[in-house]
Scaffold this motif. Structure first.
Motif, short mmCIF file in Angstrom:
data_model
loop_
_atom_site.label_atom_id
_atom_site.label_comp_id
_atom_site.label_asym_id
_atom_site.label_seq_id
_atom_site.Cartn_x
_atom_site.Cartn_y
_atom_site.Cartn_z
N HIS A 5 -20.39 -29.57 -50.64
CA HIS A 5 -19.09 -30.55 -50.30
C HIS A 5 -17.97 -29.97 -51.04
O HIS A 5 -17.66 -29.52 -51.96
CB HIS A 5 -19.80 -32.04 -51.11
CG HIS A 5 -18.88 -33.27 -51.13
ND1 HIS A 5 -17.59 -32.97 -51.56
CD2 HIS A 5 -19.30 -33.81 -50.56
CE1 HIS A 5 -17.45 -33.92 -51.34
NE2 HIS A 5 -17.80 -34.70 -50.19
N GLN A 42 -17.85 -40.56 -48.69
CA GLN A 42 -19.00 -39.60 -48.85
C GLN A 42 -19.21 -39.68 -50.30
O GLN A 42 -21.37 -39.08 -50.62
CB GLN A 42 -18.22 -38.45 -48.85
CG GLN A 42 -17.80 -38.13 -46.86
CD GLN A 42 -18.59 -38.65 -46.09
OE1 GLN A 42 -20.23 -38.32 -46.40
NE2 GLN A 42 -18.72 -39.00 -45.16
N LEU A 48 -21.18 -33.08 -47.20
CA LEU A 48 -20.58 -32.19 -45.04
C LEU A 48 -19.89 -30.64 -45.30
O LEU A 48 -18.74 -30.55 -46.50
CB LEU A 48 -19.69 -33.12 -44.63
CG LEU A 48 -20.35 -35.00 -44.22
CD1 LEU A 48 -18.98 -34.88 -43.31
CD2 LEU A 48 -21.21 -34.01 -43.23
N SER A 49 -20.74 -29.29 -44.81
CA SER A 49 -19.97 -28.47 -45.21
C SER A 49 -18.70 -28.56 -44.52
O SER A 49 -17.96 -29.42 -43.71
CB SER A 49 -20.88 -27.78 -44.48
OG SER A 49 -20.73 -27.49 -43.34
N PHE A 52 -18.76 -28.36 -40.55
CA PHE A 52 -19.15 -29.70 -40.53
C PHE A 52 -18.13 -30.50 -39.55
O PHE A 52 -17.23 -30.74 -38.93
CB PHE A 52 -19.68 -30.10 -41.01
CG PHE A 52 -20.54 -31.24 -40.25
CD1 PHE A 52 -21.36 -32.32 -40.08
CD2 PHE A 52 -19.87 -32.91 -40.60
CE1 PHE A 52 -21.97 -33.01 -39.04
CE2 PHE A 52 -19.87 -34.24 -39.83
CZ PHE A 52 -20.62 -34.12 -39.21
N LYS A 53 -16.87 -30.45 -41.00
CA LYS A 53 -15.88 -31.07 -41.15
C LYS A 53 -15.04 -30.42 -40.24
O LYS A 53 -13.69 -30.78 -38.97
CB LYS A 53 -14.67 -30.82 -42.36
CG LYS A 53 -16.00 -31.48 -43.44
CD LYS A 53 -15.52 -30.86 -44.82
CE LYS A 53 -16.30 -32.18 -46.01
NZ LYS A 53 -15.81 -31.11 -47.81
N THR A 87 -17.07 -38.47 -33.77
CA THR A 87 -16.83 -39.05 -35.33
C THR A 87 -15.81 -40.71 -34.85
O THR A 87 -14.37 -40.28 -34.47
CB THR A 87 -16.63 -38.53 -36.03
OG1 THR A 87 -14.86 -37.29 -36.12
CG2 THR A 87 -17.97 -37.51 -37.02
N LEU A 134 -23.02 -40.88 -41.68
CA LEU A 134 -22.93 -39.70 -41.97
C LEU A 134 -23.29 -39.30 -43.08
O LEU A 134 -22.68 -38.43 -44.12
CB LEU A 134 -21.20 -38.92 -41.82
CG LEU A 134 -20.61 -38.91 -40.94
CD1 LEU A 134 -18.70 -38.15 -40.97
CD2 LEU A 134 -21.15 -37.70 -39.58
N ILE A 197 -26.46 -33.77 -37.28
CA ILE A 197 -26.25 -33.37 -38.62
C ILE A 197 -26.51 -32.83 -39.07
O ILE A 197 -26.44 -31.38 -40.21
CB ILE A 197 -25.88 -35.10 -39.39
CG1 ILE A 197 -24.97 -36.15 -38.59
CG2 ILE A 197 -25.57 -35.01 -40.61
CD1 ILE A 197 -25.06 -37.76 -39.26
N ASN A 198 -28.20 -33.60 -39.28
CA ASN A 198 -29.20 -32.19 -40.05
C ASN A 198 -30.48 -32.31 -39.30
O ASN A 198 -31.65 -33.37 -39.64
CB ASN A 198 -29.45 -32.51 -41.90
CG ASN A 198 -30.48 -32.22 -42.55
OD1 ASN A 198 -30.66 -30.98 -41.71
ND2 ASN A 198 -30.50 -32.35 -43.59
#
Length: 310
Positions: A5, A42, A48-49, A52-53, A87, A134, A197-198
């Motif tokens: 994060h 969050q 979130l990496s 990802f962002k 998103t 998320l 997402i994962n």
């Protein structure tokens, strides 16, 4: 997959506010979310990496088109499918998209999945929507599904509250209007967004899963959780339902952004003497990133051509 994060860069602090409603100008600008707001959202979510962002908070949606071979009434029908991932801020209580972002709304990854195909003279149009927070290991906040064809239409909605609250409406006798609650369990519909997402967070082993709303309505089977087994291999997630004689395999890129490349669903298609196992298949045509809600003119039609949807 574990990600770290980190603080959001200013140029990606945009969470989408869409103009997909009447009376809103297509040129409406998205709302900016302050860093403190993102941090508040969050606190209980998976980190979130930056990767990802950068991909998901860029003020566009990911749109992927597929050729579709759909099993229906004991035959394979040709058509197309589209997966739209994007998103957006979501209101927990009202369970709709937030028009104004605040620290109390939830950031979700939304999936709008559509199918279009013909059965003889008349067309089918199917849409399923998933609103997934998320964060890992949480259930979707809301799922909806609708099926339209010339005989009539059906609509099902699940809201994640104290329990799963379900409302379903249909033109079929015995399914007309239903409202009920049920204990929370895994939802097949939500697994498509959880994967994006994962994928490492996807449930495996012996499970209880509520099958896709599309399947439940088209096959007219009871709306409940069924015994299932799930397996995650490199780039493939498979669910098998022994009681339903059904399996689903989703193929995806094992590297970020974990895009879905194809899927297969095998089940009993047709009724009576015409019932037999068939396999629905969807194969990727193309993917684009686009703020499609701003692409509403005739000059934007080439974007459909790029997706092979003419």
């Amino acid at each position: 997959m574990k990600v770290s994060h980190t603080t959001l860069f200013p140029f990606i602090l945009i969470l989408l506010i869409f103009s997909c409603k009447e009376g809103t100008e297509a040129t409406q600008k998205p709302q900016e979310i302050k860093p403190s707001t993102i941090e508040a959202k969050q606190k209980s979510a998976q980190p979130l990496s930056d990767e990802f962002k950068a991909y998901w908070f860029d003020n566009t949606a990911e749109i992927t088109s597929f050729t579709l071979e759909q099993a229906r009434y004991g035959e394979i029908r040709e058509g197309n499918a589209v997966l739209v991932f994007v998103t957006e801020p979501f209101l927990r209580d009202e369970q709709v998209k937030a028009d104004e972002t605040t620290s109390s709304d939830i950031a979700v990854l939304k999936l709008n999945a559509t199918k279009n195909f013909n059965t003889g003279i008349y067309p089918y149009s199917i849409m399923q929507s998933v609103f997934y927070p998320l964060a890992n290991n949480q259930h979707a906040l809301k799922i909806t599904a609708s099926v339209q064809e010339w005989c009539g239409q059906v609509y099902t909605q699940l809201n994640n509250r104290t329990e799963f609250d379900v409302a379903s409406h249909s033109y079929f006798e015995g399914e007309a209007d239903e409202n009920f609650s049920m204990s929370k369990t895994i939802l097949e519909n939500e697994l498509w967004t959880q994967l994006r997402i994962n994928p490492e967070s996807l449930p495996t082993g012996d499970l209880k899963i509520i099958p896709s709303f599309e399947f439940l309505r088209l096959r007219h089977v009871p709306f409940k959780a069924y015994a299932a087994s799930a397996e995650l291999l490199a780039g493939t997630y498979t669910i098998t339902y022994p009681e339903l004689n059904r399996s689903l395999s989703i193929n995806f890129n094992p590297q970020f952004p974990f895009d879905i490349t194809s899927w297969e669903e095998t089940f009993i298609s047709g009724f009576g003497d015409n019932a037999k196992p068939l396999t629905t298949k969807a194969t990727k045509i193309n993917t684009i990133k686009s703020d499609y809600w701003n692409k509403t003119t005739n000059n934007d039609f080439p974007l459909r051509e790029s997706l092979g949807l003419n």
